[in-house]
Design an enzyme around this catalytic site. Sequence first.
Site, short mmCIF file in Angstrom:
data_model
loop_
_atom_site.label_atom_id
_atom_site.label_comp_id
_atom_site.label_asym_id
_atom_site.label_seq_id
_atom_site.Cartn_x
_atom_site.Cartn_y
_atom_site.Cartn_z
N CYS A 143 0.83 -1.21 0.00
CA CYS A 143 0.00 0.00 0.00
C CYS A 143 0.87 1.27 0.00
CB CYS A 143 -0.90 -0.05 1.23
SG CYS A 143 -1.77 1.45 1.56
N LEU A 144 1.82 1.36 0.94
CA LEU A 144 2.59 2.59 1.10
C LEU A 144 3.70 2.72 0.06
CD1 LEU A 144 2.72 2.66 4.99
CD2 LEU A 144 1.09 3.76 3.44
N THR A 183 10.65 4.66 7.16
CA THR A 183 9.38 4.91 7.85
C THR A 183 8.70 3.57 8.15
OG1 THR A 183 8.17 5.15 5.77
CG2 THR A 183 8.98 7.19 6.78
N ARG A 229 9.90 0.16 10.03
CA ARG A 229 10.11 -0.15 11.45
C ARG A 229 11.60 -0.02 11.74
NH1 ARG A 229 5.55 0.76 12.31
NH2 ARG A 229 3.94 -0.59 13.18
N ASP A 268 11.83 7.82 10.64
CA ASP A 268 10.64 8.09 11.45
C ASP A 268 10.49 7.03 12.55
OD1 ASP A 268 8.15 9.51 11.99
OD2 ASP A 268 7.13 7.71 11.23
N GLU A 324 11.44 2.30 20.94
CA GLU A 324 10.54 3.46 20.99
C GLU A 324 9.68 3.41 22.25
OE1 GLU A 324 8.39 3.10 17.32
OE2 GLU A 324 10.08 3.80 16.12
N HIS A 335 8.17 8.85 15.05
CA HIS A 335 7.16 7.88 14.60
C HIS A 335 5.78 8.53 14.42
CE1 HIS A 335 6.15 3.30 14.58
NE2 HIS A 335 5.36 3.97 13.75
N ILE A 336 5.75 9.54 13.56
CA ILE A 336 4.49 10.27 13.35
C ILE A 336 4.05 10.34 11.88
CG2 ILE A 336 4.27 11.72 15.41
CD1 ILE A 336 6.00 13.10 12.37
N ALA A 337 4.72 9.57 11.03
CA ALA A 337 4.35 9.63 9.60
C ALA A 337 2.88 9.25 9.40
CB ALA A 337 5.26 8.70 8.80
N TRP A 338 2.33 8.42 10.27
CA TRP A 338 0.97 7.90 10.14
C TRP A 338 -0.11 8.86 10.62
CZ3 TRP A 338 -1.98 7.12 14.75
CH2 TRP A 338 -1.26 7.40 15.93
N1 LIG Z 1 5.91 5.15 10.23
C1 LIG Z 1 4.60 5.01 10.22
O1 LIG Z 1 3.89 5.88 10.71
C2 LIG Z 1 3.97 3.81 9.57
C3 LIG Z 1 2.60 3.85 9.21
C4 LIG Z 1 2.04 2.74 8.62
C5 LIG Z 1 2.82 1.60 8.36
N2 LIG Z 1 4.13 1.60 8.72
C6 LIG Z 1 4.97 0.43 8.43
O2 LIG Z 1 4.96 0.26 7.02
C7 LIG Z 1 4.83 -1.13 6.74
C8 LIG Z 1 4.20 -1.29 5.37
O3 LIG Z 1 2.86 -0.84 5.38
P1 LIG Z 1 1.89 -1.13 4.15
O4 LIG Z 1 0.55 -0.61 4.51
O5 LIG Z 1 2.53 -0.69 2.89
O6 LIG Z 1 1.88 -2.73 4.18
P2 LIG Z 1 1.56 -3.72 2.99
O7 LIG Z 1 1.32 -5.05 3.62
O8 LIG Z 1 0.54 -3.15 2.08
O9 LIG Z 1 2.93 -3.78 2.17
C9 LIG Z 1 4.09 -4.39 2.62
C10 LIG Z 1 4.81 -4.93 1.40
O10 LIG Z 1 6.09 -5.40 1.80
C11 LIG Z 1 6.36 -6.57 1.06
N3 LIG Z 1 7.41 -7.37 1.69
C12 LIG Z 1 7.28 -8.30 2.66
N4 LIG Z 1 8.47 -8.83 2.93
C13 LIG Z 1 9.36 -8.24 2.11
C14 LIG Z 1 10.75 -8.39 1.88
N5 LIG Z 1 11.45 -9.29 2.57
N6 LIG Z 1 11.35 -7.61 0.95
C15 LIG Z 1 10.64 -6.73 0.24
N7 LIG Z 1 9.30 -6.55 0.39
C16 LIG Z 1 8.68 -7.31 1.32
C17 LIG Z 1 5.01 -7.28 1.00
O11 LIG Z 1 4.99 -8.24 -0.05
C18 LIG Z 1 4.08 -6.10 0.72
O12 LIG Z 1 3.99 -5.85 -0.66
C19 LIG Z 1 4.00 -1.67 7.91
O13 LIG Z 1 4.22 -3.06 8.11
C20 LIG Z 1 4.49 -0.85 9.08
O14 LIG Z 1 5.58 -1.51 9.69
C21 LIG Z 1 4.72 2.66 9.32
O1 LIG Z 2 1.98 0.63 11.76
C1 LIG Z 2 1.42 1.73 11.85
O2 LIG Z 2 0.24 1.90 11.50
C2 LIG Z 2 2.20 2.92 12.37
O3 LIG Z 2 3.49 2.55 12.68
C3 LIG Z 2 1.57 3.60 13.53
O4 LIG Z 2 1.43 2.76 14.60
#
Ligand SMILES: NC(=O)c1ccc[n+]([C@@H]2O[C@H](COP(=O)([O-])OP(=O)(O)OC[C@H]3O[C@@H](n4cnc5c(N)ncnc54)[C@H](O)[C@@H]3O)[C@@H](O)[C@H]2O)c1
Ligand SMILES: O=C(O)[C@H](O)CO
Length: 321
Positions: free
Chosen positions: A164-165, A239, A241, A265, A270, A293-296
């Site tokens: 997604c991201l 951003t 983990r 981020d 944490e 950790h506020i990107a979200w």
């Molecule tokens: N900093 C923030 O505020 C914040 C906010 C939301 C999510 N996140 C982090 O971002 C991550 C991703 O979120 P998302 O919504 O895009 O998740 P998502 O599940 O839509 O996408 C994750 C992608 O990573 C891929 N992936 C898994 N293992 C992998 C590897 N070894 N190498 C390469 N790609 C791999 C998956 O196939 C998937 O396409 C979350 O798991 C979370 O840890 C951080």
């Molecule tokens: O995974 C998430 O949604 C962000 O890191 C906020 O907790």
Amino acid sequence: MKLKEFLMNIVFLDRTGIPASHNIPRLSFPHTWTEYDRTLPEETFERSKDADIVVTSKVVFDRELLSRLPKLKLIAITATGTNNIDLDAAKDLGIAVKNVTGYSGVTVPEHVLGMIFSLKHSLIGYHRDQVTSDRWATCGQFCYTDYPITDVRGATLGVFGKGCLGTEVGRLAQLLGMNVLYAEHKGASHIREGYTEFETVLKQADIVTLHCPLTDTTKNLINAETLALMKQTAYLINTGRGPLVDEAVLLDALENGKIAGAALDVLVKEPPEKDNPLIQAAKRLPNLLITPHIAWASDSAVTTLVNKVAQNIEDFVAHGK
Ligand SMILES: NC(=O)c1ccc[n+]([C@@H]2O[C@H](COP(=O)([O-])OP(=O)(O)OC[C@H]3O[C@@H](n4cnc5c(N)ncnc54)[C@H](O)[C@@H]3O)[C@@H](O)[C@H]2O)c1
Ligand SMILES: O=C(O)[C@H](O)CO
């Protein structure tokens, strides 16, 4: 047996992990609701042992703890990342885990774009000079150019995690005229269409951005070996983990000019300790940007998040899954 015919005991373990301006909407079925601002590891069992449903963002549930919670039916995560839960153990024990995907699909990519511009235009260093020194006043010209300034357009962005991201970051980057490479999983024998081999992306990227989940496979994805593949002029953005990056290796790379800079981020621990070496380094390095950790956490993302958490709980209680 329908869950919604019973009084569900719900415990929210870390209320302050969501801005006080937003509440999880009231649930429609009979329940009790207890919430705590935060929960320490040594408090988790006592607070969770009578819960049917636990709500949490970051409280850790490992196999040992989960196995001592026979009443627990659902862990509702107020986040996307689920790395604080032993998912295999939860599955083995019949405990459902529901996270929230997609809620931060605007705010995180916007945060990453902000980081890209900050790094490429050295905004951190130039701003810091103004608040910590008289460098401009004493430079003898209308400007000074101590830190590198390079264009975003035409730069190559390496995206690790095409979910997604990562996909939205890549889409926006393409609109800005960047070349976008999505990295295949490390060591994959087959390169899927739309992906580029892992090491090739590290070698070609001007900016590496991490968007994969934290798992046993992705822990320390950026380590001494992989970081050494990056260009000396490249930037790292995390951003995802904290533990995706070996922090000691990154600090050494920044101190010794092995890469051009980084924006983080997320950190391994944490909240961090006060003397966290990266935070201490950010006080002096002009090319290290750290956000807590506020990107979200944009207002609209948090609104979507709390509504989806409530919907996840409602769905589970109505349908048992
Ligand atoms: N900093 C923030 O505020 C914040 C906010 C939301 C999510 N996140 C982090 O971002 C991550 C991703 O979120 P998302 O919504 O895009 O998740 P998502 O599940 O839509 O996408 C994750 C992608 O990573 C891929 N992936 C898994 N293992 C992998 C590897 N070894 N190498 C390469 N790609 C791999 C998956 O196939 C998937 O396409 C979350 O798991 C979370 O840890 C951080
Ligand atoms: O995974 C998430 O949604 C962000 O890191 C906020 O907790």
